[in-house]
Design an enzyme around this catalytic site. Structure first.
Site, short mmCIF file in Angstrom:
data_model
loop_
_atom_site.label_atom_id
_atom_site.label_comp_id
_atom_site.label_asym_id
_atom_site.label_seq_id
_atom_site.Cartn_x
_atom_site.Cartn_y
_atom_site.Cartn_z
CG HIS A 130 -43.77 11.26 -3.44
ND1 HIS A 130 -45.04 9.92 -3.47
CD2 HIS A 130 -44.97 12.34 -4.06
CE1 HIS A 130 -46.13 11.03 -3.64
NE2 HIS A 130 -46.01 12.57 -3.57
N GLY A 131 -39.24 9.49 -4.30
CA GLY A 131 -38.49 9.74 -4.30
C GLY A 131 -37.52 8.04 -3.49
#
Length: 174
Positions: free
Chosen positions: A159-160
């Protein structure tokens, strides 16, 4: 944002190309409209509210900030599911069927059920290509816990690549 289609489902559709029929076009139009409404009318307008509250939270009451948190949850759902709706609809215009990616996740009764309903293609990808090959729950409780730790750590990184998402992944592991 998905759906992440599996090669065993997608490649045969490329090998046996077909033209979209009237039902495909109708389905595609419905999904494209649904996705556009979720993105443009809902997510983008919720973002204005959320960004205003999060930019200077001291100006807002606790109730207003709680409302902004709920609005943020709806915003990210509308964003992600809108992109999936548009991808599914666009693919169908070419006669390609993609898997559903969201199934009323906020109606889930547990965190586990939520992840079975939210970004289904990503969750099942991590299950099939990481959790199960690592041994899943077949090699004892300690190994199962380790495997879940790895899956959620990597889900957070997916997701990051920053600490917020790593902590987010570890939170869901716990």
């Amino acid at each position: 944002s998905g759906p992440i289609e599996r090669s065993k489902s997608l490649l045969p559709q490329f090998k046996q190309p077909r033209r979209a029929n009237a039902d495909d076009v109708r389905f595609a139009a419905e999904r494209l409209i649904e996705g556009t409404v979720k993105k443009v009318l809902l997510a983008d307008n919720l973002a204005i509210l959320v960004n205003t509250a999060y930019a200077d939270p001291a100006q807002f009451s606790g109730l207003e900030l709680a409302f902004a948190a709920v609005a943020y949850a709806l915003q990210i759902y509308c964003d992600f599911s809108a992109y999936s709706d548009m991808a599914i609809g666009s693919a169908r215009l070419f006669g390609i069927t993609l898997m559903e990616n969201f199934h009323a996740p906020y109606m889930a009764q547990s965190s586990k059920e939520f992840w079975h309903r939210w970004h289904i293609s990503l969750s099942t990808w991590f299950r099939d290509y990481l959790y199960i090959p690592l041994g899943g729950n077949r090699k004892g409780k300690a190994r199962q816990i380790f495997n879940l730790f790895i899956v959620w750590l990597l889900t957070g990184i997916w997701h990051g690549a920053n600490w917020n998402f790593i902590c987010w992944g570890l939170y869901y592991f716990v």
